[in-house]
Design an enzyme around this catalytic site. Structure first.
Site, mmCIF file in Angstrom:
data_model
loop_
_atom_site.group_PDB
_atom_site.id
_atom_site.type_symbol
_atom_site.label_atom_id
_atom_site.label_comp_id
_atom_site.label_asym_id
_atom_site.label_seq_id
_atom_site.Cartn_x
_atom_site.Cartn_y
_atom_site.Cartn_z
ATOM 1 N N TRP A 178 31.787 29.488 34.996
ATOM 2 C CA TRP A 178 33.167 29.298 35.422
ATOM 3 C C TRP A 178 34.020 29.670 34.212
ATOM 4 O O TRP A 178 33.985 28.997 33.191
ATOM 5 C CB TRP A 178 33.424 27.849 35.838
ATOM 6 C CG TRP A 178 34.771 27.618 36.449
ATOM 7 C CD1 TRP A 178 35.131 27.757 37.759
ATOM 8 C CD2 TRP A 178 35.956 27.176 35.763
ATOM 9 N NE1 TRP A 178 36.451 27.436 37.933
ATOM 10 C CE2 TRP A 178 36.982 27.080 36.728
ATOM 11 C CE3 TRP A 178 36.247 26.867 34.429
ATOM 12 C CZ2 TRP A 178 38.282 26.671 36.395
ATOM 13 C CZ3 TRP A 178 37.535 26.470 34.102
ATOM 14 C CH2 TRP A 178 38.537 26.372 35.070
ATOM 15 N N ARG B 34 28.581 24.452 39.834
ATOM 16 C CA ARG B 34 29.235 24.238 38.548
ATOM 17 C C ARG B 34 30.030 25.467 38.087
ATOM 18 O O ARG B 34 30.713 25.414 37.064
ATOM 19 C CB ARG B 34 28.196 23.882 37.480
ATOM 20 C CG ARG B 34 27.382 22.658 37.784
ATOM 21 C CD ARG B 34 26.403 22.369 36.658
ATOM 22 N NE ARG B 34 27.111 21.998 35.451
ATOM 23 C CZ ARG B 34 27.496 20.768 35.137
ATOM 24 N NH1 ARG B 34 27.235 19.783 35.975
ATOM 25 N NH2 ARG B 34 28.123 20.516 34.023
ATOM 26 N N HIS C 187 63.359 13.075 53.261
ATOM 27 C CA HIS C 187 63.958 13.306 51.952
ATOM 28 C C HIS C 187 63.582 14.673 51.389
ATOM 29 O O HIS C 187 63.566 14.859 50.173
ATOM 30 C CB HIS C 187 63.544 12.200 50.973
ATOM 31 C CG HIS C 187 64.052 10.852 51.360
ATOM 32 N ND1 HIS C 187 65.374 10.458 51.191
ATOM 33 C CD2 HIS C 187 63.432 9.792 51.942
ATOM 34 C CE1 HIS C 187 65.537 9.226 51.637
ATOM 35 N NE2 HIS C 187 64.364 8.797 52.104
ATOM 36 N N GLU D 228 41.771 23.359 49.231
ATOM 37 C CA GLU D 228 40.590 23.668 48.415
ATOM 38 C C GLU D 228 39.699 24.708 49.078
ATOM 39 O O GLU D 228 39.226 25.642 48.418
ATOM 40 C CB GLU D 228 39.751 22.400 48.198
ATOM 41 C CG GLU D 228 40.185 21.532 47.053
ATOM 42 C CD GLU D 228 39.245 20.356 46.885
ATOM 43 O OE1 GLU D 228 38.863 20.081 45.738
ATOM 44 O OE2 GLU D 228 38.890 19.701 47.885
ATOM 45 N N LYS E 270 41.779 18.772 50.751
ATOM 46 C CA LYS E 270 40.604 19.400 51.349
ATOM 47 C C LYS E 270 40.962 20.747 51.975
ATOM 48 O O LYS E 270 40.234 21.722 51.837
ATOM 49 C CB LYS E 270 39.993 18.490 52.428
ATOM 50 C CG LYS E 270 39.213 17.340 51.889
ATOM 51 C CD LYS E 270 37.946 17.805 51.187
ATOM 52 C CE LYS E 270 37.619 16.963 49.995
ATOM 53 N NZ LYS E 270 38.500 16.948 48.870
ATOM 54 N N ASN F 280 27.935 25.841 27.892
ATOM 55 C CA ASN F 280 28.892 25.209 28.801
ATOM 56 C C ASN F 280 29.870 24.422 27.949
ATOM 57 O O ASN F 280 29.459 23.576 27.154
ATOM 58 C CB ASN F 280 28.156 24.271 29.764
ATOM 59 C CG ASN F 280 29.096 23.460 30.645
ATOM 60 O OD1 ASN F 280 30.232 23.851 30.871
ATOM 61 N ND2 ASN F 280 28.614 22.336 31.145
ATOM 62 N N GLY F 281 31.164 24.720 28.080
ATOM 63 C CA GLY F 281 32.164 24.009 27.292
ATOM 64 C C GLY F 281 33.162 24.960 26.657
ATOM 65 O O GLY F 281 33.276 26.120 27.045
ATOM 66 N N CYS G 108 30.173 25.257 33.488
ATOM 67 C CA CYS G 108 29.130 26.240 33.733
ATOM 68 C C CYS G 108 27.801 25.526 33.951
ATOM 69 O O CYS G 108 27.636 24.367 33.612
ATOM 70 C CB CYS G 108 29.012 27.193 32.543
ATOM 71 S SG CYS G 108 30.580 27.966 32.100
ATOM 72 N N GLU H 19 44.578 13.366 50.379
ATOM 73 C CA GLU H 19 43.208 13.860 50.367
ATOM 74 C C GLU H 19 42.983 14.915 51.454
ATOM 75 O O GLU H 19 42.304 15.929 51.226
ATOM 76 C CB GLU H 19 42.235 12.687 50.535
ATOM 77 C CG GLU H 19 40.772 13.069 50.677
ATOM 78 C CD GLU H 19 40.202 13.792 49.473
ATOM 79 O OE1 GLU H 19 39.094 14.355 49.608
ATOM 80 O OE2 GLU H 19 40.843 13.812 48.406
ATOM 81 N N LYS I 8 32.412 22.173 40.651
ATOM 82 C CA LYS I 8 32.190 20.785 41.051
ATOM 83 C C LYS I 8 32.431 19.806 39.904
ATOM 84 O O LYS I 8 33.108 18.806 40.065
ATOM 85 C CB LYS I 8 30.758 20.638 41.560
ATOM 86 C CG LYS I 8 30.427 19.258 42.092
ATOM 87 C CD LYS I 8 31.138 19.018 43.397
ATOM 88 C CE LYS I 8 30.816 17.682 43.984
ATOM 89 N NZ LYS I 8 31.643 17.409 45.165
#
Length: 614
Positions: free
Chosen positions: A74, A27, A510, A494, A491, A100-101, A2, A487, A609
């Protein structure tokens, strides 16, 4: 994950807090809230949604007052809704908190408080904490600061908190453990935030609280920082901020992500500036030079990271092993700490994190240090927790990365790890002088080649228009470019919410080859250097099953061009440095697909983030 903002001073608090929350939305952005004090009443406004929704909701209250605090969330405990949004008030209505936490032992604390007559409106652990503080305050007749300290010694978990008591209207009590907290020091005013971005235009002086530290921020008393456990005083260390306002604004780009993609030529140069001296064959990095023997005597290097940083670590594994001939293992930090890993005193652990606050990576660092390993940090944020927790390290100098989907952090992390690999190779004699100088010169030219790769934007946009509605996508690469396939897939999923999977190209047969049909786009990373002939064979296997091939190739390639449905050309480079270039068109492709699908590119759903919780 947060964002928190606080202000106490002579200005109107509301516009400062709202602007600060907008800068911290990376955040978390599923709900937001604000508390203001006008000298008489506490005024609280909070809502599900973004800070823009909070602005609309706040029209219902008077927004005057020179002290206040705000929060963008968040969600962890409790779904995103108006009630679970912060700030939370104590039962008396006198105390307010933003947090936050995670408070891990909130359930037994809540049961005890219920037994003592407290009631709860939300499902959050934060409301438990503010009522615990109030209970301690009343029971022991303590001032707010002491009550916060006593309460925090009873909780288990992580936190960055701001607490306000309307009966002590000239102060805000702040504390941190595992979540970042900065105090901006101005002229007769203080700013509090998760990072410095909310107050950069007001002051260039900041104090970063360390873990298990708290402070009473007041206009009428000197700022005092104390240890939460033993109440000992800590001398405040005021840092001069390296950030500027221009870096955290869009600069004419539609999205932060696009701006950050286009910043890569400059930030890669900033990352090696002063470290790389190609003409003289020197690499100067104080964190390496001061600890060179530890690296040279290492029997093994363990790289720990999460997400995009983990992919950068995979690229680094290839580079370190080829250049410096040191065995490397790359671990998810989130798994490393829980599997009773074998860590020896002869190991070097490299922790990679953009934010420098990643909770799992921090926990893995602490475990590695307990086992006696030397820990080296690679992160982007000056003064972050990882930069303070590690024995030594190197900053990437990518500048603030606001877009949640990481771009420039990835390429600058690879740049740092390439510098480290070359320096170790030179010291060990594992590269010939000619190869060493060739790589130095090529790395120096990489920013120009990235700038050229960015010219593929229009082609990426055209391809995006064709495949924007595809439900799935497969990314294939070999060798150095297998991590780039991972990656690229990350992207896409996301920011566009298309299911994508990265795979080693040789492993396609496979299993994943069963997915390929005429509706399946397959992105194949096929630069001329490396395992080119093998990748051409993989492309032929896809083509024979009617898959749609999007190929990333070296400029002038004809063989793959004749096989692929679409080709994006990049400049020629060595195999080892190709990931910095091949990732550029993949970033652009994901960006344009997401925009065309109407997605919020900078703030993808369910993500944040800086991941400061497990």
């Amino acid at each position: 994950m947060c964002g928190i903002v606080g202000y106490i001073g002579h200005r109107e608090a509301y516009p400062i807090i709202i602007k600060g929350l907008k800068r911290l939305e990376y955040r978390g952005y599923d709900s937001a809230g604000i508390m203001l004090f006008d000298g008489i009443d506490l005024k609280v406004s909070k809502t599900k949604g973004k800070v823009s929704d909070l602005e609309e909701k706040s029209k219902e209250i008077e927004t005057n007052g020179t002290i206040g605090m705000g929060h963008t969330r968040w969600a962890t405990h409790g779904v995103p809704n108006d009630i679970n949004s912060h700030p939370h008030l104590s039962n008396s209505g006198n105390l307010a908190i933003i947090h936050n936490g995670i408070i891990e032992n909130y359930e037994p604390l809540k049961k005890e408080l219920i037994n003592r007559g407290y009631t709860f409106k939300s499902d959050t652990d934060t409301e438990v904490l503010i009522n615990l503080i109030e209970d301690v305050q009343k029971k022991d007749n303590l001032k707010l600061g002491k009550a916060v300290q006593v309460a925090l010694n009873q909780v288990v978990g992580a936190y960055a908190i701001c607490v306000f008591d309307k009966q002590k209207p000239d102060e805000i009590v702040v504390a941190r453990l595992g979540s970042p907290l900065a105090i901006g020091v101005g002229e007769n005013e203080y700013f509090i935030a998760s990072d410095a971005s909310p107050f950069i235009e007001y002051t260039s002086n900041a104090i970063y609280l360390e873990d298990e530290e708290m402070a009473i921020v007041s206009l009428h008393k000197p700022l005092k920082i104390r240890k939460i456990k033993d109440d000992s005083l800590v001398d405040p260390y005021v840092q001069e901020l390296q950030m500027n306002l221009e870096q955290i604004e869009k600069g004419g780009y539609e999205h932060f992500m696009l701006k950050e993609i286009y910043e890569q030529p400059n930030v890669i140069k900033d990352t090696y500036r002063g470290r790389l001296h190609a003409s003289t064959g020197l690499i100067q990095m104080s964190g390496i030079e001061d600890n060179l023997e530890k690296f040279l005597q290492a029997e093994r290097i363990i790289i720990i990271a999460c997400g995009t940083s983990w992919h950068a670590g995979l690229v680094a594994e290839y580079i370190l092993e080829e250049f410096a001939r040191i065995p490397v293992e790359v671990e998810y930090a989130s798994e490393f700490r829980y599997r009773n890993p074998i860590i020896n005193k002869s190991d070097v652990v490299i922790a990679i994190s953009q934010s420098g606050e990643t909770a799992d990576t921090l926990a893995a660092i602490k475990l590695a240090k307990e086992k006696g390993a030397f820990v080296f940090g690679v992160c982007n944020v000056v003064g972050s927790s990882i930069s303070r927790e590690t024995h030594a390290g190197a900053y990437t100098h990518a500048g603030p990365e606001i877009g949640v989907a990481s771009t420039k952090a990835f390429t600058t992390q690879i740049t740092i790890m390439t510098l480290i690999s070359l320096r170790l190779a030179k010291a060990k004699g594992t590269l010939s002088n000619s190869d060493y100088f060739r790589y130095l010169q090529e790395l120096e030219l990489i920013p120009e080649k990235v700038a050229e790769a960015l010219k593929t934007n229009d082609i990426a946009k055209q391809i995006a228009a064709i495949y924007k509605d595809a439900p799935n996508c497969l990314y294939l690469g070999r060798g150095y470019n297998f991590p780039v396939a991972l990656e690229g897939a990350l992207k896409l999923k996301e920011i566009s919410y298309i299911h994508a999977e990265g795979y080693p190209a040789a492993e396609m047969k496979h299993g994943p080859i069963a997915l390929i049909d005429d509706k399946m786009p397959v992105v194949v990373i096929a630069p001329k250097q490396g395992h080119y002939d093998k990748v051409v064979s993989n492309i032929q296997e896809i083509k024979s099953r009617s898959g749609k091939i999007i190929a990333i190739v070296t400029k002038g390639d004809t063989q793959v061009k004749n096989l692929a449905d679409h080709v994006i050309e990049i400049p020629e480079s060595s195999d080892a440095l190709s990931p910095i270039l091949t990732t550029i068109p993949l970033q652009l492709l994901s960006y344009h697909i997401a925009v065309m699908r109407g997605c919020n590119v900078d703030q993808p759903r369910n993500l944040a983030k800086s991941v400061t919780v497990e």
